[in-house]
Design an enzyme around this catalytic site. Sequence first.
Site, PDB file in Angstrom:
ATOM      1  N   GLN A 173       0.462  -1.052  -0.032  1.00  0.00           N
ATOM      2  CA  GLN A 173       0.042  -0.021   0.019  1.00  0.00           C
ATOM      3  C   GLN A 173       0.824   1.176  -0.049  1.00  0.00           C
ATOM      4  O   GLN A 173       0.406   2.314  -0.470  1.00  0.00           O
ATOM      5  CB  GLN A 173      -0.858  -0.157   1.158  1.00  0.00           C
ATOM      6  N   ALA A 195      -6.086   4.756  -0.312  1.00  0.00           N
ATOM      7  CA  ALA A 195      -5.924   5.045   1.310  1.00  0.00           C
ATOM      8  C   ALA A 195      -4.472   5.100   1.390  1.00  0.00           C
ATOM      9  O   ALA A 195      -3.800   4.567   0.883  1.00  0.00           O
ATOM     10  CB  ALA A 195      -6.502   3.897   1.838  1.00  0.00           C
ATOM     11  N   SER A 200      -5.898   1.069   4.790  1.00  0.00           N
ATOM     12  CA  SER A 200      -6.452   0.522   3.390  1.00  0.00           C
ATOM     13  C   SER A 200      -7.325  -0.843   3.759  1.00  0.00           C
ATOM     14  O   SER A 200      -7.038  -1.777   4.423  1.00  0.00           O
ATOM     15  CB  SER A 200      -5.557   0.217   2.496  1.00  0.00           C
ATOM     16  N   HIS A 202      -7.929  -3.066   1.906  1.00  0.00           N
ATOM     17  CA  HIS A 202      -7.351  -4.235   1.023  1.00  0.00           C
ATOM     18  C   HIS A 202      -6.518  -4.911   2.154  1.00  0.00           C
ATOM     19  O   HIS A 202      -6.028  -6.196   1.638  1.00  0.00           O
ATOM     20  CB  HIS A 202      -6.418  -3.675  -0.219  1.00  0.00           C
ATOM     21  N   ASP A 209     -11.067  -5.247  -5.975  1.00  0.00           N
ATOM     22  CA  ASP A 209     -11.276  -4.150  -6.916  1.00  0.00           C
ATOM     23  C   ASP A 209     -11.675  -5.113  -8.163  1.00  0.00           C
ATOM     24  O   ASP A 209     -10.666  -6.168  -8.427  1.00  0.00           O
ATOM     25  CB  ASP A 209     -10.122  -3.434  -7.442  1.00  0.00           C
ATOM     26  N   GLU A 259     -16.510   4.591  -6.388  1.00  0.00           N
ATOM     27  CA  GLU A 259     -15.659   3.480  -6.788  1.00  0.00           C
ATOM     28  C   GLU A 259     -16.437   2.132  -7.053  1.00  0.00           C
ATOM     29  O   GLU A 259     -16.631   1.265  -6.253  1.00  0.00           O
ATOM     30  CB  GLU A 259     -14.580   3.217  -5.937  1.00  0.00           C
ATOM     31  N   HIS A 262     -14.858  -1.189  -6.275  1.00  0.00           N
ATOM     32  CA  HIS A 262     -14.451  -1.569  -5.094  1.00  0.00           C
ATOM     33  C   HIS A 262     -15.632  -2.045  -4.083  1.00  0.00           C
ATOM     34  O   HIS A 262     -16.388  -1.315  -3.669  1.00  0.00           O
ATOM     35  CB  HIS A 262     -13.665  -0.271  -4.376  1.00  0.00           C
TER      36      HIS A 262
END
Length: 296
Positions: A173, A195, A200, A202, A209, A259, A262
């Site tokens: 990240q 982020a 994040s 993720h 995504d 988004e 996402h």
Amino acid sequence: MIVAGAFVVAGASGSDSGPQALGSGGIETRPVTETPSPTPTPTATATPDAEDTQQRPFCSQDVKDAIQSDDAEAVVRAAGGGDEFREGVLSGRADRCIALNHPAWDWVVVNKQRPIEPLDYEPELTAPQTYSPIGAQLDPAAADALDALTTAASEAGVGDIGLESGYRSYAAQVEAYESQVASRGSTEEADLTSARPGYSEHQLGLAIDIVACDGTVCGSMYDFGGTPQGEWVSENAWRHGWIVRYEAHATETTGYEAEPWHLRYVGVEIATAYKNGGYDTYEDFWGLDAAAEYTD
């Protein structure tokens, strides 16, 4: 930001990151019966049955047993479903056994006001069957839920869906965020789409995504919202435990541009309550303040 309650069981990073390990950074394990230090909770949301609901104990033995099983969906079901679980958190009845900040649980809230704790958290990971050009991995429950989502989309005749990005480590990240700063020219612009490290979703292994594909030929995630797959996902992701995390017109709350690609895995029970309640942001669902800006 307000943190709702504390776990009777929680986790740290690495191999001890499951919900059974208490705290972060190596804090010692506490027995389930110990009362954690009190923390602020959101104001209760009034409902027609709020008074009766608040009289019922939330942290029942069934809930505690489900927590010990490490199964987030089982915990929510033991609490009575997504709506009951949410009400328990908002009212403070869940304080003794549930928190919104532990990264090992599907319901965790991470945003610009709520970093991942600990920052170097690493989830358990597995590769979904869904096609991923980069071989992305996810939390096991999220991986299964993604496969269910993409299979349902294919069976509905809307086309194939690929996984563009899944889990990203803290270090990954750092690179992703710095790339956005370089391409957009400022941290202010980068913050609208990426982020900062440690903030994040993720990194949880619970965010994806996704892109529209034809077999193994996939388009850009930035085009996903206008595809048949994107339209179908917007209407049906909740059925498989996903929510579209950053909706259009919600930037003032989330701090991110729209988004549609996402998605965030929260589990079917909570996703159903989210959908039925007509929520546009995860912050609003939990009664939390807007998180459009970082505190530093």
